[in-house]
Design an enzyme around this catalytic site. Structure first.
Site, PDB file in Angstrom:
ATOM      1  N   GLU A   1      -0.008  -0.220   8.948  1.00 22.84           N
ATOM      2  CA  GLU A   1       1.425   0.058   9.410  1.00 22.84           C
ATOM      3  C   GLU A   1       1.452   1.361   9.564  1.00 22.84           C
ATOM      4  OE1 GLU A   1       4.081  -1.983   6.657  1.00 22.84           O
ATOM      5  OE2 GLU A   1       3.573  -3.663   7.433  1.00 22.84           O
TER       6      GLU A   1
ATOM      7  N   ASN B  20      -3.787  -2.569  10.952  1.00 22.47           N
ATOM      8  CA  ASN B  20      -2.820  -3.787  11.309  1.00 22.47           C
ATOM      9  C   ASN B  20      -1.373  -2.915  11.348  1.00 22.47           C
ATOM     10  OD1 ASN B  20      -2.209  -6.572  10.599  1.00 22.47           O
ATOM     11  ND2 ASN B  20      -1.343  -5.915   8.666  1.00 22.47           N
TER      12      ASN B  20
ATOM     13  N   HIS C 265       5.788 -10.726  12.557  1.00 22.54           N
ATOM     14  CA  HIS C 265       6.962 -11.248  11.935  1.00 22.54           C
ATOM     15  C   HIS C 265       8.031 -11.437  13.087  1.00 22.54           C
ATOM     16  CE1 HIS C 265       5.093 -10.828   7.947  1.00 22.54           C
ATOM     17  NE2 HIS C 265       4.826  -9.516   8.267  1.00 22.54           N
TER      18      HIS C 265
ATOM     19  N   GLU D 275       0.036 -11.998  10.064  1.00 20.85           N
ATOM     20  CA  GLU D 275       1.142 -12.180   9.122  1.00 20.85           C
ATOM     21  C   GLU D 275       1.910 -13.070   9.957  1.00 20.85           C
ATOM     22  OE1 GLU D 275       2.364  -8.684   6.981  1.00 20.85           O
ATOM     23  OE2 GLU D 275       0.514  -7.974   6.910  1.00 20.85           O
TER      24      GLU D 275
ATOM     25  N   ASP E 189       5.220 -15.319  10.967  1.00 18.47           N
ATOM     26  CA  ASP E 189       6.206 -16.125  10.326  1.00 18.47           C
ATOM     27  C   ASP E 189       7.358 -16.053  11.436  1.00 18.47           C
ATOM     28  OD1 ASP E 189       7.526 -13.667   9.601  1.00 18.47           O
ATOM     29  OD2 ASP E 189       6.823 -13.986   7.707  1.00 18.47           O
TER      30      ASP E 189
HETATM   31  O1  G3I Z   1       5.937  -6.680  -9.559  1.00 21.13           O
HETATM   32  C1  G3I Z   1       7.061  -6.263  -9.592  1.00 21.13           C
HETATM   33  C2  G3I Z   1       7.824  -6.835 -10.563  1.00 21.13           C
HETATM   34  O2  G3I Z   1       7.259  -6.303 -11.611  1.00 21.13           O
HETATM   35  C3  G3I Z   1       9.363  -6.812 -10.443  1.00 21.13           C
HETATM   36  O3  G3I Z   1       9.936  -7.187 -11.606  1.00 21.13           O
HETATM   37  C4  G3I Z   1      10.000  -6.963  -9.393  1.00 21.13           C
HETATM   38  C5  G3I Z   1      11.368  -6.908  -9.084  1.00 21.13           C
HETATM   39  O4  G3I Z   1      11.923  -6.768  -7.894  1.00 21.13           O
HETATM   40  O5  G3I Z   1       9.246  -6.692  -8.207  1.00 21.13           O
HETATM   41  C6  G3I Z   1       7.772  -6.773  -8.354  1.00 21.13           C
HETATM   42  O6  G3I Z   1       7.386  -6.320  -7.045  1.00 21.13           O
HETATM   43  C7  G3I Z   1       7.466  -6.904  -5.641  1.00 21.13           C
HETATM   44  C8  G3I Z   1       5.979  -7.118  -5.018  1.00 21.13           C
HETATM   45  O7  G3I Z   1       6.236  -7.659  -3.737  1.00 21.13           O
HETATM   46  C9  G3I Z   1       5.337  -8.213  -5.836  1.00 21.13           C
HETATM   47  O8  G3I Z   1       5.981  -9.300  -5.893  1.00 21.13           O
HETATM   48  C10 G3I Z   1       8.232  -5.770  -4.966  1.00 21.13           C
HETATM   49  O9  G3I Z   1       9.763  -5.814  -5.558  1.00 21.13           O
HETATM   50  C11 G3I Z   1       8.384  -6.298  -3.782  1.00 21.13           C
HETATM   51  O10 G3I Z   1       8.954  -5.417  -2.844  1.00 21.13           O
HETATM   52  C12 G3I Z   1       6.949  -6.701  -2.810  1.00 21.13           C
HETATM   53  O11 G3I Z   1       7.191  -7.317  -1.659  1.00 21.13           O
HETATM   54  C13 G3I Z   1       6.090  -7.382  -0.928  1.00 21.13           C
HETATM   55  C14 G3I Z   1       6.024  -6.457   0.168  1.00 21.13           C
HETATM   56  O12 G3I Z   1       5.191  -6.686   1.108  1.00 21.13           O
HETATM   57  C15 G3I Z   1       6.140  -4.748  -0.134  1.00 21.13           C
HETATM   58  O13 G3I Z   1       6.269  -4.435   0.996  1.00 21.13           O
HETATM   59  C16 G3I Z   1       5.887  -8.751  -0.358  1.00 21.13           C
HETATM   60  O14 G3I Z   1       5.818  -9.618  -1.962  1.00 21.13           O
HETATM   61  C17 G3I Z   1       4.711  -9.071   0.365  1.00 21.13           C
HETATM   62  O15 G3I Z   1       4.780 -10.273   1.085  1.00 21.13           O
HETATM   63  C18 G3I Z   1       4.945  -7.934   1.415  1.00 21.13           C
HETATM   64  O16 G3I Z   1       3.873  -8.023   2.612  1.00 21.13           O
HETATM   65  C19 G3I Z   1       3.908  -7.294   3.728  1.00 21.13           C
HETATM   66  C20 G3I Z   1       2.657  -6.994   4.017  1.00 21.13           C
HETATM   67  O17 G3I Z   1       1.789  -6.566   3.131  1.00 21.13           O
HETATM   68  C21 G3I Z   1       2.534  -5.838   5.112  1.00 21.13           C
HETATM   69  N1  G3I Z   1       3.486  -6.281   6.262  1.00 21.13           N
HETATM   70  C22 G3I Z   1       4.548  -6.766   5.726  1.00 21.13           C
HETATM   71  C23 G3I Z   1       4.769  -7.880   4.785  1.00 21.13           C
HETATM   72  C24 G3I Z   1       6.113  -8.398   4.572  1.00 21.13           C
HETATM   73  O18 G3I Z   1       6.856  -7.368   4.122  1.00 21.13           O
END
Ligand code: G3I
Length: 485
Positions: free
Chosen positions: A167, A208, A244, A272, A274
């Site tokens: 990104e 990406n 997405h 990715e 969806d």
């Molecule tokens: O690990 C912490 C946890 O300790 C905490 O309690 C919790 C509370 O919010 O957050 C947890 O972290 C989260 C993390 O995922 C792991 O689950 C973050 O808040 C959350 O923001 C994060 O979201 C991820 C997101 O990327 C961040 O940008 C999504 O799971 C993940 O699917 C998403 O993937 C991205 C790709 O990498 C890049 N392209 C877009 C795609 C969708 O956003």
């Protein structure tokens, strides 16, 4: 699809994925059977492989504890992207203190299910620990190179590709300001690519991004960047289009956009995929989603050099969409119970299979959830509900008839609806009804799981009330909103 992938797939998938050979990226030969419960030719992965392609999904560490999810992931998909486990905040949360445990678990799952791995991601402005973003400018390059080298070396030979930089662009096509850009200018991208190549010469190296699926300012900028990198001899193998989407909004220029990147000699991957919609999902939106999935897959299959499609997450229950877009969801090919949706059937068809044929995730012999979970009606799903209430001073009886107006039988159902305030269910027949008030779900019993196309099923309940004797509202059948009539 890429000739080298075709060749590799002809020779068998599986362990080949983990021994990426030589500069051309040819996969070492190893012969494996089909997925754990997969009859040849019936799964997304089998169908994709028959076309020299792959079909991937994103899996997180937590997902590995969900047996319904892993059963689908391991049989239907042959590529895994770790959802979060190879991001900087996990792998190097403090300087030079590396933790590859979570990522290794994803790799291990992939290996045991004969899947390849898309490494995601080495350099990204997000999910970046604060120690990196607060580094003095003069130290950023060394930290980035150390991170890329250490991580790519750890996974050398185990990943098919790396999203080396993730990104990098703003929507207008300018490069995003990040700690990396601020310290090194646009040159951080070439530096990251060269560093990754030095660490793992056989991994395919990608840039990406999202919103670059069609021809627009952002994809123009990506095109110019990768053209320039190639002309300078910087190691770049592919461009990832995240995809997405919102239902009905797959860009009409997607195929042409893929073509212009592959014409540069680059691979393209849909990384990715969806396709979100407002929830509860309407039958029309689920049908549109099926069309969209087929369009995306066909766009990729139509272009030599578009190597494969990956979905972001396995099912709607583990998708990132509801957490990021309030009121939206239902974005994947599998419903909350890991039952295939219309978009799964359309994906099968787009891959050259026969829609509706039994798949490992929906056949009773292979799915851990299929015997008890409702299945989402396939394409054309629709339902109609009629209600009949008789009430007395503090009680009422409601009978509900649900008609399957879709084109295919429903095998296992779950009808959701909302009870008016003050109503509390005391007993039910022909269904299990829970909880007793508010938003409730009626689930079939063993003897009435099937509703043929055009057929109906009836159930009912007794409830106490406090004055409001209206019928329930907001009915949906297996996630599809029903009309009343
Ligand atoms: O690990 C912490 C946890 O300790 C905490 O309690 C919790 C509370 O919010 O957050 C947890 O972290 C989260 C993390 O995922 C792991 O689950 C973050 O808040 C959350 O923001 C994060 O979201 C991820 C997101 O990327 C961040 O940008 C999504 O799971 C993940 O699917 C998403 O993937 C991205 C790709 O990498 C890049 N392209 C877009 C795609 C969708 O956003």
């Amino acid at each position: 699809m890429a000739a080298q992938l075709r060749a590799a797939n002809r020779r068998g998938r599986a362990l080949a994925a983990f021994a990426v050979a030589a500069a051309g990226g040819l996969l070492a030969a190893a012969t494996f059977g089909s997925g754990p419960a997969g009859a040849a030719g019936t799964t997304l992965r089998d169908l994709a492989e028959a076309k020299g392609s792959y079909f991937g999904t994103a899996v997180t560490q937590n997902d590995l504890n969900n047996s319904a999810l892993t059963a689908v992931a391991g049989t239907q998909f042959d590529m895994v992207t770790p959802g979060n486990e190879m991001k900087w905040d996990t792998t190097e949360s403090s300087a030079n203190n590396f933790n590859f445990g979570p990522g290794d678990k994803i790799v291990s799952f992939a290996k045991s299910h004969s899947m390849r791995v898309r490494g995601h991601t080495l350099v990204w402005h997000s999910q970046l620990p604060s120690w990196v973003s607060s580094l003095p400018t003069a130290q950023v390059q060394a930290a980035m190179e150390n991170h890329v080298t250490t991580q790519a070396t750890h996974y050398k030979g185990q990943v098919y590709s790396w999203d080396v930089v993730n990104e990098p662009f703003n929507e207008d096509g300018s490069l995003r300001t990040s700690v990396f850009y601020n310290a090194m200018g646009s040159g951080y991208i070439a530096d990251a690519l060269r560093t990754a190549r030095a660490a793992d010469p056989n991994a395919k190296l990608y840039l990406n991004d999202y919103n670059i699926e069609g021809v627009n300012a952002k994809s123009d900028a990506m095109y110019q960047l990768v053209s320039s990198l190639k002309s300078q001899g910087v190691p770049i193998d592919g461009v990832g289009l995240e995809a997405h989407f919102i239902v009905g909004q797959v860009p009409s220029t997607m195929k042409a956009n893929i073509q212009r990147f592959t014409a540069l000699g680059l691979d393209v991957a849909i990384t990715e995929l969806d396709d979100r919609m407002q929830v509860p999902a309407s039958a029309a939106n689920l049908a549109q989603q099926a069309t969209d999935y087929a369009t995306v897959i066909s766009n990729c299959l139509a272009v030599s050099g578009c190597v494969g499609v990956s979905q972001w997450g396995v099912g709607d229950a583990d998708s990132w969409i509801p957490g990021a877009f309030s009121g939206y969801g239902a974005a994947t090919m599998y419903d909350d119970n890991y039952q295939p949706k219309a978009s799964y059937n359309s994906a099968v068809t787009a891959l050259g299979g026969t829609a509706g044929s039994p798949s490992p995730s929906s056949s009773p012999s292979s799915s851990p959830s299929s015997s008890s979970s409702p299945s989402t009606p396939p394409s054309g799903a629709a339902c109609k509900v009629s209600t009949q209430v008789s009430s007395w001073n503090t009680g009422l009886t409601e009978n509900i008839t649900v008609t399957n107006t879709g084109g295919s039988a429903v095998n296992g159902w779950s009808v959701k609806f909302t009870l008016p305030g003050g109503q509390t269910v005391s007993s039910a027949w022909n269904a299990t009804v829970s909880p007793a008030s508010g938003q409730v779900t009626a689930t079939n019993l063993t003897y009435n799981a099937a509703i043929p196309a055009g057929g109906s099923t009836s159930f009912g309940f007794n409830a106490n009330h406090t004055g409001n004797t209206a019928a329930a509202t907001g009915f949906s059948l297996n996630g599809v909103a029903c009309s009343i009539g």
